[in-house]
Design a protein around this motif. Structure first.
Motif, PDB file in Angstrom:
ATOM      1  N   VAL A  28      37.218  12.339  -1.453  1.00 43.17           N
ATOM      2  CA  VAL A  28      36.130  13.300  -1.320  1.00 43.17           C
ATOM      3  C   VAL A  28      36.276  14.347  -2.426  1.00 43.17           C
ATOM      4  O   VAL A  28      37.319  14.995  -2.538  1.00 43.17           O
ATOM      5  CB  VAL A  28      36.145  13.985   0.058  1.00 43.17           C
ATOM      6  N   LYS A  30      33.611  16.627  -2.977  1.00 40.60           N
ATOM      7  CA  LYS A  30      32.720  17.758  -2.707  1.00 40.60           C
ATOM      8  C   LYS A  30      32.188  17.660  -1.290  1.00 40.60           C
ATOM      9  O   LYS A  30      31.865  16.567  -0.818  1.00 40.60           O
ATOM     10  CB  LYS A  30      31.564  17.728  -3.715  1.00 40.60           C
ATOM     11  N   LYS A  31      32.078  18.813  -0.627  1.00 41.30           N
ATOM     12  CA  LYS A  31      31.464  18.874   0.699  1.00 41.30           C
ATOM     13  C   LYS A  31      30.331  19.886   0.674  1.00 41.30           C
ATOM     14  O   LYS A  31      30.486  20.992   0.148  1.00 41.30           O
ATOM     15  CB  LYS A  31      32.502  19.265   1.754  1.00 41.30           C
ATOM     16  N   THR A  34      27.705  19.287   6.245  1.00 45.26           N
ATOM     17  CA  THR A  34      28.353  18.133   6.880  1.00 45.26           C
ATOM     18  C   THR A  34      28.420  16.918   5.956  1.00 45.26           C
ATOM     19  O   THR A  34      28.955  15.873   6.350  1.00 45.26           O
ATOM     20  CB  THR A  34      27.589  17.733   8.154  1.00 45.26           C
ATOM     21  N   SER A  36      29.780  14.752   2.876  1.00 44.52           N
ATOM     22  CA  SER A  36      30.917  14.566   1.976  1.00 44.52           C
ATOM     23  C   SER A  36      30.515  13.587   0.883  1.00 44.52           C
ATOM     24  O   SER A  36      29.943  12.528   1.154  1.00 44.52           O
ATOM     25  CB  SER A  36      32.131  14.015   2.729  1.00 44.52           C
ATOM     26  N   ASN A  38      31.849  11.191  -2.295  1.00 49.59           N
ATOM     27  CA  ASN A  38      33.085  10.481  -2.615  1.00 49.59           C
ATOM     28  C   ASN A  38      33.150  10.004  -4.056  1.00 49.59           C
ATOM     29  O   ASN A  38      32.125   9.777  -4.711  1.00 49.59           O
ATOM     30  CB  ASN A  38      33.220   9.246  -1.717  1.00 49.59           C
ATOM     31  N   ASP A 107      26.022  17.822  -8.793  1.00 49.65           N
ATOM     32  CA  ASP A 107      27.071  16.961  -8.253  1.00 49.65           C
ATOM     33  C   ASP A 107      27.836  16.256  -9.367  1.00 49.65           C
ATOM     34  O   ASP A 107      29.067  16.120  -9.298  1.00 49.65           O
ATOM     35  CB  ASP A 107      26.474  15.925  -7.304  1.00 49.65           C
TER      36      ASP A 107
END
Length: 282
Positions: A28, A30-31, A34, A36, A38, A107
């Motif tokens: 993982v 980055k969160k 809720t 996540s 990968n 991201d």
């Protein structure tokens, strides 16, 4: 189960295991609430050099709307066998996350920073990080190198998101008027479109494009190459006569093999890979 059916099933499973190997690990990076996101990691079997392995980070295509990390599994498998730690990046797309292209880029930059921050754990050389991708994923790879904005507020901006080299497969590099995605990006293209943000110090780049690509004109890519060369950056452009968008994917094995071979030779020229007489591409 009849013997013949059992034999056929065994053969299918063997073929699947050969062509679709599973990543050695998922991490993982980055969160978001809720959610996540990968990285799928493919590691070489060899021992790393003193400064670590090169790293290669792949962003799948899909117009920032869909797509899957599986697109570049064959590439990750091949280059990990060649001595590169490979990462397949999961990022937000509209169909799954109701996101825009801007979140996709955030991201992508977060993934680059995470990998560089954890270079020691991944046994990689942070000065030999290659970003790669196809179509909209090619945009993300190029944008990590050329676009200064669209950083996630939670990112540590002291860690660079910029790669050392780019391998781009029919990338979306023009988001301006008449370019791909302008209807969603609008005037933000001025600081979002790689073509409009080429600057001195842009990393060495290799690009693959079919001459019948319905999304990316050949002339646009030639202009990109010209501007790259004007700022003093290496930019190889390989055109594939009569080929459409997405011609490089594994299902078109002839062109998959050709583009992977040329990518390998490009990385050899940069000193990221050792030369070898036989390239086994499967």
């Amino acid at each position: 189960m009849p013997t013949s059916l059992k034999s056929n099933l065994t053969l299918v499973l063997l073929l699947l295991s050969f062509h679709f190997s599973i990543a050695q690990e998922k991490v993982v990076y980055k969160k978001i609430d809720t959610l996540s996101l990968n990285l799928e990691v493919y590691r070489p079997q060899a021992e790393p050099a003193e400064n670590g392995f090169p790293a290669m980070i792949f962003f799948f295509g899909g117009g920032w709307v869909g797509g899957s990390t599986s697109q570049f599994e064959p590439h990750a498998r091949y280059f990990s066998e060649r001595g590169i730690v490979c990462f397949l990046v999961e990022y937000r797309v509209k169909s799954r996350n109701q996101s825009s292209p801007f979140e996709s880029l955030m991201d992508a930059k977060s993934a680059m920073r995470f990998i560089r921050k954890h270079a020691d754990e991944f046994q990689i050389d942070s000065d030999k990080i290659i970003a790669s991708g196809g179509s909209a994923g090619g945009h993300l790879a190029a944008a990590t190198a050329l676009i200064d904005g669209y950083n996630d507020p939670s990112d540590d901006l002291s860690i660079s998101s910029k790669p050392s080299a780019l391998i781009l497969f029919n990338p979306v590099i023009d988001n301006g008027p008449g370019g791909y995605g302008f209807e969603r990006i609008g005037d933000a293209y001025k600081d979002f479109s790689p073509l409009h943000n080429i600057q001195e110090g842009a990393p060495p780049t290799i690009i693959f494009l079919g001459t019948n690509d319905n999304l990316i004109p050949v002339e646009t890519m030639k202009y990109y190459q010209t501007v790259m060369e004007k700022v003093g950056s290496q930019c190889e452009l390989h055109l594939y006569e009569g080929q459409p968008h997405g011609f490089f994917n594994y299902r078109n094995f002839e062109f998959y093999e050709s583009t992977v071979r040329k990518s390998d030779e490009f990385l050899q020229s940069l000193g990221y890979l050792e030369k070898r007489s036989t390239l086994l591409i499967k």
